[in-house]
Design an enzyme around this catalytic site. Structure first.
Site, short mmCIF file in Angstrom:
data_model
loop_
_atom_site.label_atom_id
_atom_site.label_comp_id
_atom_site.label_asym_id
_atom_site.label_seq_id
_atom_site.Cartn_x
_atom_site.Cartn_y
_atom_site.Cartn_z
N GLY A 8 0.83 -1.42 -0.39
CA GLY A 8 -0.13 0.20 0.20
C GLY A 8 0.51 1.11 -0.29
O GLY A 8 0.85 2.12 0.45
N GLY A 11 -0.88 5.03 -0.68
CA GLY A 11 -1.70 5.64 0.17
C GLY A 11 -1.35 6.64 0.68
O GLY A 11 -0.31 7.12 0.11
N GLN A 12 -2.50 6.55 1.48
CA GLN A 12 -2.52 8.00 2.71
C GLN A 12 -0.90 8.18 2.99
O GLN A 12 0.09 9.25 3.42
CB GLN A 12 -3.94 8.23 3.04
CG GLN A 12 -3.40 9.51 3.94
CD GLN A 12 -4.78 9.05 4.76
OE1 GLN A 12 -5.32 8.46 5.53
NE2 GLN A 12 -5.01 10.67 5.82
N ILE A 35 -0.06 -1.67 -6.02
CA ILE A 35 -1.19 -2.66 -7.30
C ILE A 35 -1.50 -1.93 -8.62
O ILE A 35 -1.23 -0.57 -8.57
CB ILE A 35 -3.06 -2.68 -7.21
CG1 ILE A 35 -3.64 -1.04 -6.34
CG2 ILE A 35 -3.00 -3.59 -5.35
CD1 ILE A 35 -4.71 -1.25 -6.28
N ILE A 55 -2.39 -7.66 -1.45
CA ILE A 55 -2.39 -7.59 -0.28
C ILE A 55 -3.22 -8.87 -0.45
O ILE A 55 -3.39 -9.56 0.33
CB ILE A 55 -2.80 -6.67 0.71
CG1 ILE A 55 -2.91 -7.11 2.31
CG2 ILE A 55 -4.28 -6.62 1.18
CD1 ILE A 55 -2.51 -6.16 3.35
N TYR A 143 -15.54 -0.31 8.18
CA TYR A 143 -13.70 -0.09 8.66
C TYR A 143 -13.24 -0.33 10.06
O TYR A 143 -12.56 -0.73 10.45
CB TYR A 143 -14.48 1.83 7.92
CG TYR A 143 -12.16 2.02 8.86
CD1 TYR A 143 -11.44 1.89 7.84
CD2 TYR A 143 -13.11 2.91 10.05
CE1 TYR A 143 -10.25 2.31 7.93
CE2 TYR A 143 -11.34 3.74 9.99
CZ TYR A 143 -10.24 3.43 9.00
OH TYR A 143 -8.67 4.56 9.75
N LYS A 147 -10.57 -2.70 11.75
CA LYS A 147 -9.54 -2.24 12.62
C LYS A 147 -9.44 -3.13 14.55
O LYS A 147 -8.81 -3.57 14.77
CB LYS A 147 -9.64 -1.17 13.02
CG LYS A 147 -9.67 0.15 11.72
CD LYS A 147 -8.31 -0.17 11.27
CE LYS A 147 -7.86 0.92 9.94
NZ LYS A 147 -7.24 -0.51 9.09
#
Length: 318
Positions: A8, A11-12, A35, A55, A143, A147
């Site tokens: 990843g 990403g952010q 990806i 992933i 989400y 987590k």
């Protein structure tokens, strides 16, 4: 840490963490996993190795670990909160299925694993002010479910298999590099972009809604400090609370307006994001992180605003 794989990496967090780690451990020792739909570009692509690592494909993870002799995996693949609620099946597949794949590869190939958790691991039944490290975690969005489940599974892999798992529960992360991407706390990123570029902002979160936040430089430094910490001093594995500041929309607006007097803000509340925000803590107790590995933030709201406006102005007012 000597040889690192970031899953990843575009990403952010990953896009900034990859360059941060390359600056510390050397360009060739940090592999940017990505990806095909989100390939690395610019300096991230040019400065070091990059490899397709989905992933949801454990063989690709294992192949990258073997090829580059990786000893530490950073699992940063996830859908952000509001996006995940619109794509719950995909959020579960990436958030939990992907984490399981990463942990299995780490178990088989003797790697350490970092994976970020979130204040979203808590919920409506959690004490909202100065939320403790160990407390009730019941929530009702996909989400958040990924987590809290992730908090438990990394703890399991450490206790059951001895995998060196480490994690933090990040608050909202505010970046001067990565634009907002659909998270509940991303209003606190978007507001700076709009302030500098347009002079006005329509806030999707109600006034008075407090959420914990952190400036990205503190987050990057904290990740490295945790991963370099003496494992014998870590009493927790299932995600450390970390925080830097807690504010509501009027406070960040006021901080910006002191520096940009003509800036204006109105409200148009997004019901989904507001509901998610109200289920999260207002502030976190991060005393365990401070005691076990020396966590300490360096930015408060005004210091962050100074830096954000300086960077945004230099970027957009040329």
């Amino acid at each position: 840490m000597e040889r690192i794989l970031i899953i990843g990496s575009t990403g952010q967090i990953g896009s900034e963490l990859a360059m941060h780690l390359r600056g510390i451990y050397g360009n060739d020792n940090v592999v940017a996993g990505y990806i095909p739909a989100a390939p690395p570009k610019g300096v991230l692509l040019e400065s070091g190795p990059a490899e397709v690592v989905d992933i949801t494909n454990p063989q690709q993870i294992a192949d990258a670990v073997s090829k580059y002799k990786v000893d530490t995996i950073f699992n940063l693949a996830a859908l952000l909160s509001a996006v995940a609620e619109n794509k719950p099946q995909l959020a579960w597949k990436i958030g939990l299925g992907g984490l399981f794949n990463t942990l299995e590869v780490a178990r088989e190939m003797n790697c350490a694993v970092f994976t970020p958790s979130s204040i979203g691991a808590f919920g409506y039944d959690t004490h909202k002010h100065n939320t403790p490290q160990d407390t009730i975690q019941r929530n009702n969005t996909m989400y958040c479910l990924t987590k809290v489940s992730g908090d438990l599974i990394i703890d399991y892999y450490f206790k059951r298999f001895g995998v060196d798992t480490r994690s933090v529960r990040f608050p909202g992360l505010i970046s001067n590099v990565t634009p907002p991407g659909g998270g509940t706390t991303d209003y606190a990123v978007d507001i700076y972009y709009k302030a500098v570029q347009e002079g006005s902002f329509v806030c999707p979160i109600k006034a008075g809604t407090y959420m914990d936040m952190m400036y990205m430089p503190d987050a990057l430094r904290g990740i490295v400090e945790l991963m370099e910490a003496d494992p014998s001093k870590l009493k927790h594995r299932n995600s450390f609370n970390v925080t830097s500041m807690s504010f509501e929309p009027e406070m960040i607006y006021a901080s910006i307006k002191k520096r940009l007097p003509h800036f204006t803000m109105t409200y148009e509340v997004d019901d989904l994001r507001q509901a998610i925000a109200e289920s999260w803590p207002n502030s976190l107790d991060d005393s365990c992180a401070r005691e076990e590995w020396g966590w300490k933030p360096t930015y408060d709201l005004d210091a962050m605003t100074d830096d954000m406006i300086k960077v945004m102005t230099a970027r957009f007012k040329k």
